[in-house]
Design an enzyme around this catalytic site. Structure first.
Site, PDB file in Angstrom:
ATOM      1  CG  ASP A 101       2.688   4.563  25.057  1.00 24.90           C
ATOM      2  OD1 ASP A 101       3.460   3.812  24.143  1.00 24.90           O
ATOM      3  OD2 ASP A 101       2.336   5.722  24.752  1.00 24.90           O
TER       4      ASP A 101
HETATM    5  N1  URA Z   1      -1.168   4.926  21.036  1.00 29.08           N
HETATM    6  C1  URA Z   1      -0.369   5.815  22.016  1.00 29.08           C
HETATM    7  O1  URA Z   1       0.288   6.832  21.642  1.00 29.08           O
HETATM    8  N2  URA Z   1       0.027   4.890  23.066  1.00 29.08           N
HETATM    9  C2  URA Z   1      -0.485   3.811  23.525  1.00 29.08           C
HETATM   10  O2  URA Z   1      -0.261   3.351  24.428  1.00 29.08           O
HETATM   11  C3  URA Z   1      -1.548   3.132  22.519  1.00 29.08           C
HETATM   12  C4  URA Z   1      -1.586   3.838  21.051  1.00 29.08           C
END
Ligand code: URA
Length: 237
Positions: A101
């Site tokens: 993310d």
């Molecule tokens: N899980 C998430 O919620 N966000 C990420 O960036 C990676 C795994």
């Protein structure tokens, strides 16, 4: 044997969709013969020409990046935000292996080798993705067990392979939890913690397979060694 449009796209010449258009426009030859069938499979020994030029194969490149916060894991962004590709100095058409993310930091692999990326992403290969999450509130054994036995995300049961409470921060009523998963569903870690009642304040991927960022500062990257690439290929089940 691979599909012709995939081989053209992997050479870095153009996207898979454009390669399909070129095939339909009769601009692609295999061993001297025009091919118009999109399903055509070719081997390494076939001579491919696009617009009467021999297709040069792009060298395979592999990078490990310590992704900083505030960068998107994508090859381009329609809102002109910085992408992980902007951080890496290469002319190869690399792309990220899976997603982190915008606000997640840590280990991210990038490559132009589709087979390598598939091995890392496919859950059957059981490659550890280890995250450190800072949670609002303090998790209990019961909730940790629930994450290990499985929670439903979009009606699919997903389990954490390991969950470990690393630190309780009483002053801020928060805690640090290390969680290991094998899949890479969208926002998986955040959604898993949400499903047992916790909001993730901060998330870092500590490790993917054998790759961690211990010697890389935020935003720094390095090339993988041929040995490391070979190890990833050996993970394939
Ligand atoms: N899980 C998430 O919620 N966000 C990420 O960036 C990676 C795994």
């Amino acid at each position: 044997m691979k599909r012709l449009q995939k081989v053209i796209a992997e050479s870095g010449l153009t996207s898979r969709r454009k390669a399909e258009e070129l095939i339909l426009q009769k601009k692609v030859k295999v061993n001297g013969n025009i091919v118009t069938e999109l399903g055509t499979k070719v081997s390494q020994n076939d001579r491919i020409e696009v617009n009467n030029k021999i297709l040069e194969k792009e060298n395979k490149e592999y990078f490990l990046l310590n992704k900083p916060r505030g960068v998107i894991t994508s090859t381009k962004d329609d809102k002109s935000r910085k992408t992980v590709i902007d951080l890496i100095n290469t002319t190869a058409r690399i792309y990220p292996v899976g997603r982190l993310d915008y606000d997640t930091t840590g280990a991210l692999l990038l490559t132009n080798d589709g087979d390598f990326a598939n091995i890392l992403m496919h859950p059957t290969n059981e490659i550890d993705k280890v995250y450190l999450a800072k949670l609002e509130g303090i998790i209990k054994g019961e909730q940790i067990n629930k994450l290990k036995s499985g929670v439903l995300l979009d009606d699919i049961l997903v389990k954490a392979t390991r969950v470990k409470l690393k630190k309780v921060i009483k002053e801020s009523n928060s805690c640090l939890v290390e969680i290991t998963i094998h899949e890479g569903k969208n926002h998986q870690v955040k959604r898993m913690f949400e499903s047992v009642g916790f909001h993730v304040e901060k998330l870092t991927r500590k490790r993917i397979g054998i790759f961690d960022c211990k010697n890389l500062k935020s935003g720094e990257y390095r090339k993988l060694t041929p040995k490391e690439v070979q190890i990833v290929y050996s993970y394939k089940k």
